[in-house]
Enzyme design. Structure first.
Site, short mmCIF file in Angstrom:
data_model
loop_
_atom_site.label_atom_id
_atom_site.label_comp_id
_atom_site.label_asym_id
_atom_site.label_seq_id
_atom_site.Cartn_x
_atom_site.Cartn_y
_atom_site.Cartn_z
N HIS A 149 0.83 -1.21 0.00
CA HIS A 149 0.00 0.00 0.00
C HIS A 149 0.86 1.25 0.00
O HIS A 149 2.04 1.21 0.34
CB HIS A 149 -0.92 0.04 1.23
CG HIS A 149 -2.12 -0.83 1.12
ND1 HIS A 149 -2.10 -2.17 1.45
CD2 HIS A 149 -3.39 -0.57 0.67
CE1 HIS A 149 -3.31 -2.69 1.25
NE2 HIS A 149 -4.11 -1.75 0.77
N LYS A 153 -0.56 4.94 4.43
CA LYS A 153 -1.46 4.01 5.15
C LYS A 153 -0.94 3.79 6.57
O LYS A 153 0.24 3.55 6.78
CB LYS A 153 -1.53 2.66 4.41
CG LYS A 153 -2.53 1.72 5.05
CD LYS A 153 -2.90 0.57 4.14
CE LYS A 153 -3.87 -0.40 4.82
NZ LYS A 153 -5.16 0.20 5.14
P1 NAD Z 1 -7.50 9.86 4.66
O1 NAD Z 1 -6.59 10.15 5.81
O2 NAD Z 1 -7.15 10.36 3.30
O3 NAD Z 1 -8.98 10.44 5.01
C1 NAD Z 1 -9.58 10.32 6.28
C2 NAD Z 1 -10.67 11.39 6.37
O4 NAD Z 1 -11.41 11.21 7.58
C3 NAD Z 1 -10.13 12.83 6.41
O5 NAD Z 1 -10.92 13.61 5.54
C4 NAD Z 1 -10.37 13.26 7.86
O6 NAD Z 1 -10.54 14.66 8.00
C5 NAD Z 1 -11.65 12.47 8.14
N1 NAD Z 1 -11.98 12.35 9.58
C6 NAD Z 1 -11.16 12.01 10.59
N2 NAD Z 1 -11.83 12.06 11.76
C7 NAD Z 1 -13.13 12.40 11.46
C8 NAD Z 1 -14.31 12.60 12.22
N3 NAD Z 1 -14.31 12.45 13.55
N4 NAD Z 1 -15.45 12.93 11.56
C9 NAD Z 1 -15.48 13.09 10.23
N5 NAD Z 1 -14.37 12.92 9.45
C10 NAD Z 1 -13.22 12.58 10.05
O7 NAD Z 1 -7.67 8.28 4.65
P2 NAD Z 1 -8.17 7.34 3.44
O8 NAD Z 1 -6.99 6.89 2.64
O9 NAD Z 1 -9.35 7.96 2.77
O10 NAD Z 1 -8.62 6.04 4.28
C11 NAD Z 1 -9.58 6.12 5.32
C12 NAD Z 1 -9.84 4.74 5.89
O11 NAD Z 1 -10.46 3.93 4.89
C13 NAD Z 1 -8.57 3.97 6.32
O12 NAD Z 1 -8.87 3.23 7.47
C14 NAD Z 1 -8.31 3.02 5.14
O13 NAD Z 1 -7.59 1.86 5.50
C15 NAD Z 1 -9.75 2.70 4.76
N6 NAD Z 1 -9.94 2.19 3.38
C16 NAD Z 1 -10.84 1.19 3.25
C17 NAD Z 1 -11.15 0.71 1.99
C18 NAD Z 1 -12.21 -0.35 1.85
O14 NAD Z 1 -12.52 -0.79 0.73
N7 NAD Z 1 -12.84 -0.78 2.97
C19 NAD Z 1 -10.52 1.23 0.85
C20 NAD Z 1 -9.60 2.27 1.03
C21 NAD Z 1 -9.33 2.75 2.31
#
Ligand code: NAD
Length: 261
Positions: A149, A153
């Site tokens: 990744h 991450k």
């Molecule tokens: P990122 O850091 O780019 O985005 C996270 C977002 O969450 C930011 O906009 C942040 O401001 C927001 N946030 C944090 N605390 C918050 C709160 N209390 N209320 C509202 N918003 C809040 O991260 P990302 O790359 O988008 O990944 C996010 C998560 O999704 C990770 O855990 C990642 O592993 C997971 N993910 C899952 C999948 C899937 O298919 N399940 C795919 C990709 C990523």
């Protein structure tokens, strides 16, 4: 009627992908976007007439279902608030600890939720394939999972790698917690029979790659999945949102949404 969706973390990588994937769909409508108070872009329009806000309760009240790709602490806190409002959820955040898992379980008692460490169709097919392979080959074929990744991450191994490793353990008919090996370092000795190893690689902008290896004597099977766009997760999450809005309370996964077994 399209399901009204509240997107959490509209400034994040996945939040942005969800907003983009929602454009032009008629089964969902973005009704609210909620970010943390310190996030950039609060007050700015994120999609047709919807502005990013830090008001979680207002966002939940405006929607039928919220989509959560944020961080473990946020996922736990939002699940508690959503349980108060009985809001359906699509949760993709990975690396949840026991307290956050408990909050998610509480929400599932009062509302329908889809939880998946990976929303892609391909990965959900891989889960079935590796379980079949593990059952057919048995633990005599050494099973290892390698995931790669992007450098930002935070959690390791990836939630998807853990799902794949658990599917292999299920195919072997064993408890994953008893046979797992997350990375190796130092004099670890010969590989124990039946061990299932998971290794993590981090770098650059890789969206997500997973390979399950089965090493036999003089032959090797590899089952791989490579994501080249976050859109696949976003499209899966939106499909899950449209589906879950009409379900009875409970916890569902992507196999339920896709109608796969
Ligand atoms: P990122 O850091 O780019 O985005 C996270 C977002 O969450 C930011 O906009 C942040 O401001 C927001 N946030 C944090 N605390 C918050 C709160 N209390 N209320 C509202 N918003 C809040 O991260 P990302 O790359 O988008 O990944 C996010 C998560 O999704 C990770 O855990 C990642 O592993 C997971 N993910 C899952 C999948 C899937 O298919 N399940 C795919 C990709 C990523």
């Amino acid at each position: 009627m399209p399901a009204r969706v509240c997107v959490l973390g509209p400034s994040g990588r996945m939040g942005r992908a969800v907003l983009e994937a929602a454009l032009g769909r008629d089964d969902v409508r973005i009704a609210a976007a909620v970010d943390r108070p310190e996030a950039g872009g609060l007050g700015a329009e994120v999609t047709g007439g919807v502005c990013a806000s830090a008001d979680l309760d207002a966002g939940l009240l405006a929607c039928d279902v919220y989509i959560d790709f944020t961080a473990p602490a946020a996922t736990g806190a939002v699940a508690v608030a959503a349980a108060r409002h009985r809001r359906a959820a699509v949760i993709g955040t990975t690396g949840l600890g026991p307290a956050e898992e408990a909050a998610v379980e509480q929400l599932a008692r009062v509302a329908p939720i889809v939880v998946a460490a990976n929303f892609s169709l391909g990965v959900n097919l891989v889960l079935g394939l590796v379980q079949k392979a593990a059952r057919a080959l048995g633990p005599a074929w050494d099973a290892e999972v390698v995931e790669t990744h992007h450098r930002a991450k935070r959690d390791a191994p990836s939630g998807t790698a853990l799902m794949i490793a658990r599917a292999i353990a299920a195919g072997h008919g064993v408890d994953y917690e008893r046979v797992k090996r997350h990375t190796r370092d130092g004099d670890v000795g010969p590989r124990p029979h039946g061990e299932i190893g998971v290794s993590s690689v981090r770098g650059g902008d890789v969206i997500g790659e997973h390979t399950a290896y089965f090493f036999g004597a003089a032959e090797r099977l590899e089952i791989s999945h490579r994501a080249t766009s976050r859109a696949i997760f976003a499209i899966g999450a939106l499909r899950a949102a449209a589906w879950v809005a009409g379900q009875p309370p409970g916890r569902y996964d992507m196999l339920d949404v896709l109608g796969l077994e």
